[in-house]
Design a protein around this motif. Structure first.
Motif, PDB file in Angstrom:
ATOM      1  N   ARG A 263       0.861  -1.184   0.000  1.00 42.31           N
ATOM      2  CA  ARG A 263       0.000   0.000   0.000  1.00 42.31           C
ATOM      3  C   ARG A 263       0.892   1.227   0.000  1.00 42.31           C
ATOM      4  NH1 ARG A 263      -2.135  -1.434   5.957  1.00 42.31           N
ATOM      5  NH2 ARG A 263      -0.171  -1.100   7.023  1.00 42.31           N
TER       6      ARG A 263
ATOM      7  N   LYS B 187      -1.350   4.704  -4.880  1.00 45.55           N
ATOM      8  CA  LYS B 187      -2.420   3.759  -5.231  1.00 45.55           C
ATOM      9  C   LYS B 187      -3.350   4.332  -6.297  1.00 45.55           C
ATOM     10  CE  LYS B 187      -6.116   0.960  -3.179  1.00 45.55           C
ATOM     11  NZ  LYS B 187      -7.314   1.365  -3.881  1.00 45.55           N
TER      12      LYS B 187
ATOM     13  N   LEU C  70      -4.289  -4.540  -7.121  1.00 46.72           N
ATOM     14  CA  LEU C  70      -3.610  -3.983  -5.958  1.00 46.72           C
ATOM     15  C   LEU C  70      -4.210  -4.634  -4.716  1.00 46.72           C
ATOM     16  CD1 LEU C  70      -3.592  -0.223  -7.047  1.00 46.72           C
ATOM     17  CD2 LEU C  70      -1.827  -1.955  -7.409  1.00 46.72           C
TER      18      LEU C  70
END
Length: 179
Positions: free
Chosen positions: A41, A45, A63
């Motif tokens: 993370r 993002k 992701l």
């Protein structure tokens, strides 16, 4: 994802230094069954998601955020990609090698200490996505099999005990403070 997908995996924070952007940029040039999975993370993002959308590959970028089961994920992927611009001695790269994954990494300090070019993995220029495209396309089942056997053997050189000894020697000699 379809069962015939080829899964590229990166592990690391979503920041500029980790350079995930270069692999996202390569997706339109790769076969449509190639998907890019990132465990991590970070502040980029939304930018990564936007880039994938602009390139029409948003359905091929995954992701996953922070994961505590990275080894399990590694074992289900096909190729580990590590396009960082700067690294130390990467635990993620060592874990991928220990899992027997073919590894494609940027040609930078840290990575060059772990990888024997063309023997147990492949090094690329971190600034050019076409270099990654060419290498990813070139990895076939024979290369995957060869790299998996060699990476398991090579990874033993980077056990906690081996690395601790090397780090201790570097600190004692003062080498840790030099590039």
């Amino acid at each position: 994802m379809p069962s015939d997908s080829t899964l590229l995996l990166s592990v690391g924070e979503l920041n500029d230094n980790k350079n995930h952007k270069v692999i996202i940029q390569s997706l339109p040039e790769l076969p449509s069954n190639v998907h890019y999975v990132i465990c991590g993370r970070g502040p980029l993002k939304e930018q990564h998601e936007q880039l994938a959308k602009e390139l029409h590959v948003e359905n091929r970028l995954h992701l996953l955020g922070y994961r505590s089961d990275v080894i399990k994920i590694m074992k289900s992927c096909d190729i580990f990609v590590f396009p960082s611009k700067r690294e130390g001695l990467s635990v993620a790269l060592m874990e991928a090698m220990a899992c027997g994954l073919p590894c494609i990494a940027s040609r930078i300090r840290g990575n060059i200490d772990l990888i024997t070019q063309g023997t147990n993995s492949i090094l690329c220029n971190p600034n050019g996505y076409m270099n990654f495209v060419d290498v990813i396309i070139s990895i076939d089942e024979e290369i995957k099999d060869k790299f998996s056997k060699l990476n398991i053997i090579e990874s033993k050189k980077y056990s906690v005990k081996q690395i601790s000894e090397k780090m201790k020697k570097m600190y004692l000699k003062g080498d840790i403070f030099h590039d």
